[in-house]
Design a protein around this motif. Sequence first.
Motif, PDB file in Angstrom:
ATOM      1  N   LEU A  61       0.832  -1.206   0.000  1.00  0.00           N
ATOM      2  CA  LEU A  61       0.000   0.000   0.000  1.00  0.00           C
ATOM      3  C   LEU A  61       0.862   1.250   0.000  1.00  0.00           C
ATOM      4  N   ILE A  62       1.949   1.225   0.768  1.00  0.00           N
ATOM      5  CA  ILE A  62       2.846   2.383   0.816  1.00  0.00           C
ATOM      6  C   ILE A  62       3.454   2.622  -0.563  1.00  0.00           C
ATOM      7  N   ALA A  63       3.962   1.549  -1.180  1.00  0.00           N
ATOM      8  CA  ALA A  63       4.567   1.680  -2.513  1.00  0.00           C
ATOM      9  C   ALA A  63       3.541   2.185  -3.525  1.00  0.00           C
ATOM     10  N   PHE A  64       2.308   1.703  -3.417  1.00  0.00           N
ATOM     11  CA  PHE A  64       1.246   2.128  -4.337  1.00  0.00           C
ATOM     12  C   PHE A  64       0.964   3.626  -4.172  1.00  0.00           C
ATOM     13  N   ALA A  65       0.919   4.084  -2.934  1.00  0.00           N
ATOM     14  CA  ALA A  65       0.712   5.513  -2.688  1.00  0.00           C
ATOM     15  C   ALA A  65       1.872   6.339  -3.236  1.00  0.00           C
ATOM     16  N   PHE A  66       3.090   5.843  -3.099  1.00  0.00           N
ATOM     17  CA  PHE A  66       4.249   6.550  -3.645  1.00  0.00           C
ATOM     18  C   PHE A  66       4.153   6.670  -5.167  1.00  0.00           C
ATOM     19  N   ILE A  67       3.657   5.624  -5.807  1.00  0.00           N
ATOM     20  CA  ILE A  67       3.502   5.668  -7.267  1.00  0.00           C
ATOM     21  C   ILE A  67       2.545   6.788  -7.667  1.00  0.00           C
ATOM     22  N   ILE A  68       1.405   6.858  -6.974  1.00  0.00           N
ATOM     23  CA  ILE A  68       0.423   7.902  -7.280  1.00  0.00           C
ATOM     24  C   ILE A  68       1.010   9.294  -7.022  1.00  0.00           C
ATOM     25  N   ARG A  69       1.759   9.433  -5.933  1.00  0.00           N
ATOM     26  CA  ARG A  69       2.308  10.740  -5.556  1.00  0.00           C
ATOM     27  C   ARG A  69       3.408  11.210  -6.490  1.00  0.00           C
ATOM     28  N   PHE A  70       4.288  10.299  -6.916  1.00  0.00           N
ATOM     29  CA  PHE A  70       5.532  10.727  -7.545  1.00  0.00           C
ATOM     30  C   PHE A  70       5.706  10.272  -8.988  1.00  0.00           C
ATOM     31  N   LEU A  71       4.703   9.618  -9.570  1.00  0.00           N
ATOM     32  CA  LEU A  71       4.797   9.257 -10.988  1.00  0.00           C
ATOM     33  C   LEU A  71       5.063  10.473 -11.883  1.00  0.00           C
ATOM     34  N   PRO A  72       4.446  11.646 -11.636  1.00  0.00           N
ATOM     35  CA  PRO A  72       4.735  12.812 -12.480  1.00  0.00           C
ATOM     36  C   PRO A  72       6.216  13.191 -12.524  1.00  0.00           C
ATOM     37  N   GLN A  73       6.973  12.960 -11.456  1.00  0.00           N
ATOM     38  CA  GLN A  73       8.396  13.258 -11.497  1.00  0.00           C
ATOM     39  C   GLN A  73       9.103  12.385 -12.524  1.00  0.00           C
ATOM     40  N   SER A  74       8.764  11.112 -12.548  1.00  0.00           N
ATOM     41  CA  SER A  74       9.330  10.207 -13.542  1.00  0.00           C
ATOM     42  C   SER A  74       8.877  10.579 -14.954  1.00  0.00           C
ATOM     43  N   MET A  75       7.618  10.997 -15.083  1.00  0.00           N
ATOM     44  CA  MET A  75       7.110  11.392 -16.395  1.00  0.00           C
ATOM     45  C   MET A  75       7.827  12.621 -16.930  1.00  0.00           C
ATOM     46  N   GLN A  76       8.110  13.594 -16.062  1.00  0.00           N
ATOM     47  CA  GLN A  76       8.794  14.797 -16.503  1.00  0.00           C
ATOM     48  C   GLN A  76      10.192  14.487 -17.018  1.00  0.00           C
TER      49      GLN A  76
END
Length: 557
Positions: free
Chosen positions: A435-450
């Motif tokens: 669950l923690i990792a899943f929340a991190f994905i939602i929070r920080f995916l835009p950084q990887s996308m940029q």
Amino acid sequence: MNKKNHNKKHTTSEVCRQRLSTSLVFVKKYWLNLWHGAPPGPVLFGLAMITALIMAIPIVYVTLEALLAGTDNWLRLLDTRVPHLLWNTLSLTLLVTFFACLIGVSLAWFVHRTHLPGYKTWQWLLALPLVIPPYVGAVAYIIIFGPRGWLWRYWRDSAWLSERFGEYPIDLYTFWGVCFILTLFTYPYVYLITSAALRKMNRNFEEVARAQGMSTKHIFFKVNLPFLRPAIGAGAILIALYVLSDFGAIAMLRYTTFTAAIYYQMSSYDHLSATVLSLVLIILTLIILWIETRTRKNRHYYQTTNSFQPPKRLSLGKWTWIAFVFVFLIFSLSVLLPIAVLLYWTMIGIGDGVLDTKFWTYGFNSLKVSALAALSCMFLSLPVVYLRSRYPTTISYFIAKLSYAGYALPGVIVAIGVIFLFNQYVPILYNTFYLIAFAFIIRFLPQSMQATDASLRLISPRIDEAARSLGQPPWKVMLTVIIPSVLPGILAGGALVFVSAMKELPATLLLRPPGFDTLAVRIWVDTSEAMYAQAAPTALLIILVSLIPLRYLLKKY
């Protein structure tokens, strides 16, 4: 009679088949028109769409739950909590953004446009506060200036100070204390982006203005500032969004904003009130983003590159050492002082045997969830970015925007959405570190996308077209051509996600299973109990790990 019925059924089935065939032709034609005759492959579109839907979970859940919370809950919160929280949150956001922009622009100007002593060294030293989480900075300042801190003890033991000035005058647990801490550790957002704009500014415009008799002051306001407005605005919006979403420093200094209130409501199992407050915070975030978009609209300033000349450095004259003292003071308050405090308590902690099995277990837990989130973001970001870049339509634009949703949401709200999803539909994974990792994905995916998007923009679409013209399917083109070309950007984005995940506090506090502590959680727990010798090594380790993407950021900005 049977023959007539058979013919009638046969005729009906033929009509249905014809209608179905016509509908399919219409849908296929409409689908082709949406993508301008070149639709993406089903795998690429499916991965991008799944990613966007995952990112939309917190917003959708919070909105639905808040709307169904009932009129009584809304009226009670609007009458009691919301006005106070709005004042606390907005006033803090506005003042921190203002002061951080003022400091960031001033430092960028001194370092990149003047003959400041040691300006080459200051270029990267002044970016270091970016790797210090504000809650770690708050810990350091509490140790020095807080109640029963170093300065308090010295003041208490000094009869001269007590008699002349009375009681200890410094109180960090106020609005201005929180404002001071957040300003010190958020100004690099403006500093880095403004520095990049200053380096790209064409000297010709200043020379023309100077030839017209303008002074340096008038040139700054009439020529330089208009070109800097987009950079300052970009930095300001990052600071404002960070202040809206911050929990650690605010909670440690006992100040209440929306994020802290939402966390406390969740801790007391009042989920309905938490969702109502979350929806208000989402609306507030959207309003700030809308205001930023409106102020930037129709304010475009361009400069040509065919006659570009790098800007000249200005002499500060009698103001040289005043500027140097100002720069050194900011660096001391935001870097030297916190690091010195953490080193002092780290040495005490090492002497007391803090670096035991538990300490390394916390580090391994942080490493595990952060690495899982970083790898997942690297995998999920490419389909969305590739779809938006190579198939620019309304659909791909909407998918990309939806994928950025988590970045504008506080970790508390993301955690609420994740709890709902796993508790209701995937209970087997509830109360696990996934669950923690899943929340991190939602929070920080835009950084990887940029980061991925920045690399993909350097690759011409003709390379893709050439590979496909040789008979290669789209998925094979991505694996053999695109990924190797954008791998540096993907890895840089993964590094940013990894470091951000290491520092994330509120989502981890709400989602961690029993007995699963991370470095960020231990800082929170140990500091709450004034166990600074235990908290300092943990905070110092987070800072050291956070230095990983600093080179990438300095190179980019």
